[in-house]
Scaffold this motif. Structure first.
Motif, PDB file in Angstrom:
ATOM      1  N   MET A 126       0.824  -1.209   0.000  1.00  0.00           N
ATOM      2  CA  MET A 126       0.000   0.000   0.000  1.00  0.00           C
ATOM      3  C   MET A 126       0.860   1.261   0.000  1.00  0.00           C
ATOM      4  SD  MET A 126      -3.155  -0.999   2.536  1.00  0.00           S
ATOM      5  CE  MET A 126      -3.972   0.573   2.245  1.00  0.00           C
ATOM      6  N   ILE A 127       1.992   1.220   0.702  1.00  0.00           N
ATOM      7  CA  ILE A 127       2.905   2.372   0.698  1.00  0.00           C
ATOM      8  C   ILE A 127       3.477   2.585  -0.699  1.00  0.00           C
ATOM      9  CG2 ILE A 127       5.135   3.205   1.533  1.00  0.00           C
ATOM     10  CD1 ILE A 127       4.481   1.870   4.218  1.00  0.00           C
ATOM     11  N   GLN A 128       3.799   1.496  -1.384  1.00  0.00           N
ATOM     12  CA  GLN A 128       4.410   1.601  -2.706  1.00  0.00           C
ATOM     13  C   GLN A 128       3.424   1.987  -3.796  1.00  0.00           C
ATOM     14  OE1 GLN A 128       6.396  -2.267  -3.111  1.00  0.00           O
ATOM     15  NE2 GLN A 128       8.358  -1.221  -2.883  1.00  0.00           N
ATOM     16  N   PHE A 129       2.147   1.631  -3.619  1.00  0.00           N
ATOM     17  CA  PHE A 129       1.189   1.870  -4.697  1.00  0.00           C
ATOM     18  C   PHE A 129      -0.012   2.722  -4.267  1.00  0.00           C
ATOM     19  CE2 PHE A 129       3.601  -1.784  -6.112  1.00  0.00           C
ATOM     20  CZ  PHE A 129       3.863  -1.466  -7.436  1.00  0.00           C
ATOM     21  N   TRP A 130      -0.824   2.227  -3.347  1.00  0.00           N
ATOM     22  CA  TRP A 130      -2.055   2.949  -2.994  1.00  0.00           C
ATOM     23  C   TRP A 130      -1.772   4.359  -2.484  1.00  0.00           C
ATOM     24  CZ3 TRP A 130      -3.962   4.823   1.739  1.00  0.00           C
ATOM     25  CH2 TRP A 130      -5.285   5.297   1.689  1.00  0.00           C
ATOM     26  N   ALA A 131      -0.771   4.521  -1.614  1.00  0.00           N
ATOM     27  CA  ALA A 131      -0.469   5.838  -1.046  1.00  0.00           C
ATOM     28  C   ALA A 131      -0.010   6.826  -2.116  1.00  0.00           C
ATOM     29  CB  ALA A 131       0.603   5.709   0.039  1.00  0.00           C
ATOM     30  N   LYS A 132       0.638   6.313  -3.169  1.00  0.00           N
ATOM     31  CA  LYS A 132       1.156   7.187  -4.221  1.00  0.00           C
ATOM     32  C   LYS A 132       0.155   7.367  -5.364  1.00  0.00           C
ATOM     33  CE  LYS A 132       5.862   5.551  -3.304  1.00  0.00           C
ATOM     34  NZ  LYS A 132       7.013   4.800  -3.868  1.00  0.00           N
ATOM     35  N   MET A 133      -0.886   6.533  -5.377  1.00  0.00           N
ATOM     36  CA  MET A 133      -1.835   6.591  -6.491  1.00  0.00           C
ATOM     37  C   MET A 133      -3.196   7.130  -6.038  1.00  0.00           C
ATOM     38  SD  MET A 133      -0.637   3.067  -8.416  1.00  0.00           S
ATOM     39  CE  MET A 133      -1.553   3.369  -9.936  1.00  0.00           C
TER      40      MET A 133
END
Length: 251
Positions: free
Chosen positions: A107-114
């Motif tokens: 989630m840090i690598q994808f959801w938080a940035k997207m």
């Protein structure tokens, strides 16, 4: 546990297939990322998915504590387990904790940035370039260009295999499908389903890692920009948009 587990198995299968799109049709994957951005239906689905995960975790902890309370001190007297008791069934909570830790990293690598970045109206900055929240292929490159990412993911996938393999047939058993005829069949189906899904996840992680370390980020940005230009949607291009987001964990 059975109902939330069934829903999560379906989501994991969908997620695996969606990742496959990124391999064979990168522009299609970016289009899906735009469709599943911060739109109301995507937000409703995200809240629903989060609720499923939270409920599943709460019931897992509750049932574990309930089982231990029911056994009392007798559990300390057990020196061996019956051969029919699976290792995964004895360690579902531990496997779940490993999966949750992996989920946090994901989630840090994808959801938080997207999706979160789109909600906040900001964009992630990598190598001095603002990356639009919907640029899924760029975030895949950023994540898998780091050597530790595939290692963490494969560990998470192995834990997921054990957890999901046992949980697949166990959720049917909880719903009453525990006959001598159907239970062995469900165990076989669950093993095949879990192996295929997790195997594809691992294969995708390997492909993403190879690609991320074969192409430089500038090339990926150029390909994404070319696609956006062809779509006539430059308003959400990597070079335009909101304010830069703070990079998590000093990235």
């Amino acid at each position: 546990m059975a109902v939330t587990g069934a829903c999560l198995v379906l989501f994991i299968t969908f997620h695996c297939l969606m990742n496959g799109v990124a391999i064979f049709w990168p522009s299609g994957y970016n289009a899906v990322c735009e469709f599943l951005g911060a739109n109301w239906y995507a937000l409703v689905a995200t809240v629903g998915l989060a609720a499923l995960v939270v409920i599943h975790i709460i019931y897992a902890v509750w049932l574990t504590l309930q089982n231990r309370s029911a056994r009392g001190n007798d559990r300390y007297n057990v020196v061996s387990k019956p051969p029919q008791v699976e290792w995964a069934s004895q360690n579902m909570l531990v496997l779940g904790i490993v999966i949750v830790a992996f989920l946090v990293v994901h989630m840090i690598q994808f959801w938080a940035k997207m999706q979160l970045a789109e909600i906040l109206g900001c964009e992630y900055v990598h190598d001095g370039i603002e990356v639009a929240p919907a640029a899924g292929t760029l975030f895949i490159h950023i994540a898998f260009s780091q050597i530790w990412t595939p290692i963490v993911y494969i560990i998470g996938f192995v834990a997921l295999w054990f957890h999901m393999n046992h949980g697949f047939w166990s959720m049917f058993q909880s719903c009453g499908w525990n006959g001598s005829t159907w239970l062995p069949r469900l165990k076989t189906i669950g093993c095949w389903w879990t192996t295929i899904v997790v195997g594809l996840f691992i294969l995708e992680a390997v492909v993403f890692t190879v690609r991320a370390n074969s192409n430089d980020f500038a090339t990926e940005v150029a390909e994404y920009t070319e696609w956006k230009s062809a779509e006539g949607a430059l308003s959400t291009d990597v070079f335009n948009g909101g304010e830069p987001c703070a990079a998590p964990f000093g990235e």
